[in-house]
Design an enzyme around this catalytic site. Sequence first.
Site, PDB file in Angstrom:
ATOM      1  N   ASP A   1      -4.553   2.865  -2.382  1.00  0.00           N
ATOM      2  CA  ASP A   1      -5.854   3.194  -1.417  1.00  0.00           C
ATOM      3  C   ASP A   1      -6.679   4.325  -1.986  1.00  0.00           C
ATOM      4  OD1 ASP A   1      -4.045   1.658   0.961  1.00  0.00           O
ATOM      5  OD2 ASP A   1      -6.200   0.988   0.221  1.00  0.00           O
TER       6      ASP A   1
ATOM      7  N   HIS B   1      -7.801  -0.017  -4.665  1.00  0.00           N
ATOM      8  CA  HIS B   1      -8.962  -0.128  -3.665  1.00  0.00           C
ATOM      9  C   HIS B   1      -9.879   0.843  -3.477  1.00  0.00           C
ATOM     10  CE1 HIS B   1      -9.435  -1.142   0.939  1.00  0.00           C
ATOM     11  NE2 HIS B   1     -10.652  -1.215   0.349  1.00  0.00           N
TER      12      HIS B   1
ATOM     13  N   GLY C   1      -2.936  -3.714   9.046  1.00  0.00           N
ATOM     14  CA  GLY C   1      -2.259  -4.193  10.189  1.00  0.00           C
ATOM     15  C   GLY C   1      -1.426  -5.285   9.692  1.00  0.00           C
TER      16      GLY C   1
ATOM     17  N   SER D   1       0.802  -1.259   0.181  1.00  0.00           N
ATOM     18  CA  SER D   1      -0.098  -0.040   0.113  1.00  0.00           C
ATOM     19  C   SER D   1       0.926   1.223  -0.097  1.00  0.00           C
ATOM     20  CB  SER D   1      -0.901  -0.195   1.452  1.00  0.00           C
ATOM     21  OG  SER D   1      -1.319   1.241   1.510  1.00  0.00           O
TER      22      SER D   1
ATOM     23  N   ASP E   1      -5.969  -7.134   4.175  1.00  0.00           N
ATOM     24  CA  ASP E   1      -5.585  -5.524   4.005  1.00  0.00           C
ATOM     25  C   ASP E   1      -5.888  -4.899   5.586  1.00  0.00           C
ATOM     26  OD1 ASP E   1      -6.546  -2.932   1.858  1.00  0.00           O
ATOM     27  OD2 ASP E   1      -4.986  -3.107   3.406  1.00  0.00           O
TER      28      ASP E   1
HETATM   29  C1  DX5 Z   1      -6.720   1.248   4.957  1.00  0.00           C
HETATM   30  C2  DX5 Z   1      -6.158   0.711   3.636  1.00  0.00           C
HETATM   31  C3  DX5 Z   1      -4.929  -0.233   3.855  1.00  0.00           C
HETATM   32  C4  DX5 Z   1      -3.926   0.438   4.650  1.00  0.00           C
HETATM   33  C5  DX5 Z   1      -2.975  -0.560   4.966  1.00  0.00           C
HETATM   34  O1  DX5 Z   1      -8.192   1.946   4.796  1.00  0.00           O
HETATM   35  O2  DX5 Z   1      -7.357   0.098   2.841  1.00  0.00           O
HETATM   36  O3  DX5 Z   1      -4.495  -0.663   2.325  1.00  0.00           O
HETATM   37  O4  DX5 Z   1      -3.241   1.360   3.925  1.00  0.00           O
HETATM   38  O5  DX5 Z   1      -2.025   0.048   5.815  1.00  0.00           O
HETATM   39  P1  DX5 Z   1      -1.205  -0.798   6.951  1.00  0.00           P
HETATM   40  O6  DX5 Z   1      -0.468  -2.126   6.178  1.00  0.00           O
HETATM   41  O7  DX5 Z   1      -0.449   0.271   7.390  1.00  0.00           O
HETATM   42  O8  DX5 Z   1      -2.300  -1.190   7.949  1.00  0.00           O
HETATM   43 ZN    ZN Z   2      -6.409  -0.735   1.094  1.00  0.00          ZN
END
Ligand code: DX5
Ligand code: ZN
Length: 219
Positions: free
Chosen positions: A34, A67, A181, A7, A179
Amino acid sequence: MVEISTSILSVKKGEETSTFFELETAKTDYFHIDVMDGKFVEKNTYQKMLENASYIKRISSLPLDVHLMVEDVKTAIDDFLAVEPNTITFHLEACKNKEEVYDFIEYIKKNNCKVGISVKPNTNIEEVFEFLPYIHMCLVMTVEPGKGGQTFLTDMLEKIKKLKEYITTQKLDTDIEVDGGINLKTAPEVKKAGANILVAGTAIIMANNFKTIINELKA
Ligand code: DX5
Ligand code: ZN
């Protein structure tokens, strides 16, 4: 072998170009774009993600995994088809009814793009079952959509297992993408539960060696 979709949401301002080149060299399997409209979720990344995606398209042949966290799905599909993504994923919760879900699936496919449906943590996974035979990927949110750097919701493991079980018994080949954490601690659990594409933002962007962290997440 699982695939990694990085991401780019948390890429530091002004470091976009160097980060995208480094991710390309580190061979992320996908760039996870995103897209947020400030309505479906609080943040608005719409224009920034459109610019970043078109830039990545110019410098890299690695696929874009878009996404959409937006209310106006149709407009966003049209806007992001322009960067020729590998996959466009929309949220089940953004659809008014089943007909609209089927319309978006068909429209994305008709435009030579793979289609994914994403479900928020509070949405029952059974609600996506009927669409699985017609889509390439189901994106299970393991955090509330809206920002990066959140803590993984462990209750989602049961949901991933249930989805994997249904896909297996129905002999479908729909990918399971997770997707939110995802890091070296949570990756083994989601893989065991059945996910085959892991999205990671913070865990990769904050690491000092992208290649190493991507390989470790895959292992
Ligand atoms: C949250 C996004 C995710 C997020 C993931 O709304 O859809 O893709 O950016 O980021 P991390 O890996 O830091 O949780
Ligand atoms: Zn995402």
